[in-house]
Design an enzyme around this catalytic site. Sequence first.
Site, mmCIF file in Angstrom:
data_model
loop_
_atom_site.group_PDB
_atom_site.id
_atom_site.type_symbol
_atom_site.label_atom_id
_atom_site.label_comp_id
_atom_site.label_asym_id
_atom_site.label_seq_id
_atom_site.Cartn_x
_atom_site.Cartn_y
_atom_site.Cartn_z
ATOM 1 N N GLY A 1 0.802 -1.219 0.000
ATOM 2 C CA GLY A 1 0.000 0.000 0.000
ATOM 3 C C GLY A 1 0.834 1.267 0.000
ATOM 4 O O GLY A 1 2.020 1.237 -0.311
ATOM 5 N N GLY B 1 5.381 4.361 -8.968
ATOM 6 C CA GLY B 1 6.091 3.110 -9.276
ATOM 7 C C GLY B 1 5.145 1.917 -9.208
ATOM 8 O O GLY B 1 5.153 1.045 -10.082
ATOM 9 N N HIS B 2 4.303 1.895 -8.160
ATOM 10 C CA HIS B 2 3.325 0.796 -8.058
ATOM 11 C C HIS B 2 2.333 0.855 -9.228
ATOM 12 O O HIS B 2 1.964 -0.183 -9.794
ATOM 13 C CB HIS B 2 2.499 0.922 -6.766
ATOM 14 C CG HIS B 2 3.280 0.759 -5.497
ATOM 15 N ND1 HIS B 2 3.498 1.794 -4.627
ATOM 16 C CD2 HIS B 2 3.866 -0.331 -4.951
ATOM 17 C CE1 HIS B 2 4.184 1.342 -3.582
ATOM 18 N NE2 HIS B 2 4.430 0.073 -3.752
ATOM 19 N N GLN C 1 7.430 -9.388 8.063
ATOM 20 C CA GLN C 1 8.675 -8.974 7.407
ATOM 21 C C GLN C 1 9.312 -7.755 8.070
ATOM 22 O O GLN C 1 10.301 -7.226 7.586
ATOM 23 C CB GLN C 1 8.461 -8.763 5.911
ATOM 24 C CG GLN C 1 7.625 -7.555 5.517
ATOM 25 C CD GLN C 1 7.341 -7.552 4.022
ATOM 26 O OE1 GLN C 1 6.543 -8.326 3.517
ATOM 27 N NE2 GLN C 1 8.012 -6.675 3.282
ATOM 28 N N SER D 1 7.659 4.044 -0.609
ATOM 29 C CA SER D 1 6.688 4.527 0.384
ATOM 30 C C SER D 1 7.414 5.159 1.564
ATOM 31 O O SER D 1 6.881 6.036 2.232
ATOM 32 C CB SER D 1 5.820 3.373 0.869
ATOM 33 O OG SER D 1 5.159 2.810 -0.236
ATOM 34 N N ARG D 2 8.642 4.732 1.833
ATOM 35 C CA ARG D 2 9.382 5.258 2.989
ATOM 36 C C ARG D 2 9.928 6.672 2.725
ATOM 37 O O ARG D 2 10.348 7.339 3.678
ATOM 38 C CB ARG D 2 10.520 4.312 3.381
ATOM 39 C CG ARG D 2 9.982 3.007 3.983
ATOM 40 C CD ARG D 2 11.058 2.178 4.669
ATOM 41 N NE ARG D 2 10.480 1.114 5.472
ATOM 42 C CZ ARG D 2 10.346 -0.160 5.087
ATOM 43 N NH1 ARG D 2 10.769 -0.547 3.899
ATOM 44 N NH2 ARG D 2 9.792 -1.054 5.886
#
Length: 282
Positions: free
Chosen positions: A31, A36-37, A61, A188-189
């Site tokens: 999510g 990019g996704h 993970q 996302s980070r």
Amino acid sequence: MKIENSIQGVRAALNQARKAGKSIAFVPTMGNLHSGHIALVLNAKRRADFVVSSVFVNPTQFGVNEDFASYPRTLDSDANLLAEAGCDILFAPNAEEMYPDGRQQATTVQVAGITEFLCGASRPGHFTGVATVVTKLLNIIQPDMALFGEKDYQQLAVIRRLVTELCIPTNIIAIPTHRADDGLALSSRNGYLSSDERAKAPLIYQTLTQLQSAILSGQRDYASLAHAASSHLNKCGFQTDYVEIRAANLDSATESDSDLVILVAAYLGKTRLIDNLAFSLA
Ligand code: PAF
């Protein structure tokens, strides 16, 4: 776009597509989707008749001191972006659906060797969490193909290995990393970065391209090149986890290897960023 939260629900919806003879492509995500996704979904649409994506922040993970609790959860906007991109089904299970036995789940998927260095060395258990959830997702969706970004180079190698060795009949497709205009790999980070950190972050990609140029111009002392690059990043405010030059299959690079990859993991403040550049000497 249908949204399914249960394994049973997504399987029923997929059975209809399968009965209609449709090929199925799968884009698994955690999510907080970025372009990019979405590029993965658009690519999947060009390759298959029916596209499924999943949004699941996989607890297994993340290490105990990692960002599982703060990982951005933006399901509504993710669903909108996926629907706009033409995704057919979003599978968005909760943790009980994926892990009914919680941390007591007895079965895990461990890929030896390739998970024991780079990110595997600094994130113990991370790749077992990834391999386990990806195996579960592939068993639930049973897609003809699954698409993954090359930014997570080692993850991709782990997934290719498990799919081959566990005879999972899904074709794994790697899609090039999407970058911001200044070269920063989309992640996302990146949202964790302060504006000062965001301004520094493209130095990782600059370092990768400088190392690539040095190698292409004939330098072959990979250990010294990587060490110098790591020191430079640290002087500029990063805390590197690793900078390594390896063979494309992630073995240690020797002078006779012509397919290489340079991999970096570095903290900027509390944010861990990874990137890589794969290229050929030929
Ligand atoms: O790359 C990711 O977003 C995750 O590691 C994945 C493959 C969706 C498994 O949770």
